[in-house]
Enzyme design. Structure first.
Site, PDB file in Angstrom:
ATOM      1  CG  HIS A  84      -2.008   0.979   1.161  1.00 36.36           C
ATOM      2  ND1 HIS A  84      -1.791   2.322   1.376  1.00 36.36           N
ATOM      3  CD2 HIS A  84      -3.321   0.855   0.855  1.00 36.36           C
ATOM      4  CE1 HIS A  84      -2.929   2.961   1.225  1.00 36.36           C
ATOM      5  NE2 HIS A  84      -3.880   2.101   0.905  1.00 36.36           N
ATOM      6  CD  GLU A 122      -5.423   1.594  -2.875  1.00 39.50           C
ATOM      7  OE1 GLU A 122      -6.618   1.403  -2.651  1.00 39.50           O
ATOM      8  OE2 GLU A 122      -4.599   1.878  -1.996  1.00 39.50           O
TER       9      GLU A 122
END
Ligand code: PGA
Length: 224
Positions: free
Chosen positions: A102, A151
């Site tokens: 992430h 993302e």
């Protein structure tokens, strides 16, 4: 099949987790249309709470078809004298999936492509499927990865979700492994999710803020 991945990040304590599970279970039990989407393999839900609550989530996994427990990260160490680390060997049998790479881990904890290639390998050795997050073409994707979450940093937690067309343009630039599923993440809310679901090129969502309330999260799943 569309995937809905709840990424709680560093939120919720034990009591709040218990409340979330109770509410989530109640909504699903009372909503036969939503329940049908799960049983007919139309949707799959992966819930990634903080590590201490993974075990609490096992009851939800056992109750409903197509709901799975996922970790938010795994250690790049194999096992042994690494106090505080949560390794793939530890998570084996507990989680089916793990989010890896992430952008918050890449920027706050210095995770590099090399480190993440190692994490991918360690996860897969224990039959844990990595959901690898990438921000742009600089973030490399090992060929064995089956779930790629795009993302864009500008869209995470800001309310500025990237429009579908732009997501697809970015997708085309990424070196995706053949057959990899493509997940979008960044300010996905019940109001913004529908557009993406009209495209066969988007296989699901990684949902942060909107996953903290079961009702909001399931409102997104309902759109599928
Ligand atoms: P957000 O987070 O939905 O709160 O933007 C997404 C993520 O960081 O995975």
């Amino acid at each position: 099949m569309k995937y809905f991945i709840a990424n709680w990040k560093a939120n919720k304590n034990y009591e709040e987790t218990t409340n979330w599970i109770n509410e989530f279970t109640q909504i699903l039990t009372n909503d036969s249309a939503l329940h049908d989407k799960l049983t007919s393999d139309k949707v799959s839900i992966i819930i990634a709470p903080p590590a201490p609550f993974l075990i609490s989530m096992k009851t939800v996994e056992a109750t409903f078809k197509n709901i799975f427990v996922g970790a938010q990260d795994i250690s790049n160490k194999q096992s042994g004298a690494f106090t505080g680390e949560v390794t793939a060997k530890t998570l084996k049998g507990l989680v089916m999936y793990s989010i890896l790479g992430h952008s918050e881990r890449r920027s706050n904890y210095g995770e590099t492509n090399e480190m993440l290639a190692e994490k991918v390998k360690l996860a897969q050795e224990e039959n844990i499927k990595p959901i690898l997050c990438v921000r742009d073409t600089e973030d490399t994707i090992p060929p064995s990865v089956e779930y790629v979450a795009f993302e864009p940093v500008s869209a995470i937690g800001t309310g500025n979700n990237m429009p579908l067309q732009e997501v697809l343009e970015n997708k085309a630039k990424l070196s995706l492994p053949s057959n990899a599923l493509f997940i979008y993440g960044g300010s996905v809310k019940p109001e913004t999710a529908f557009d993406y679901l009209t495209s066969d090129e988007i296989d699901g969502f990684l949902i942060g803020g909107a996953s903290l309330q079961p009702s909001q999260f399931l409102d997104i799943v309902r759109l599928a």
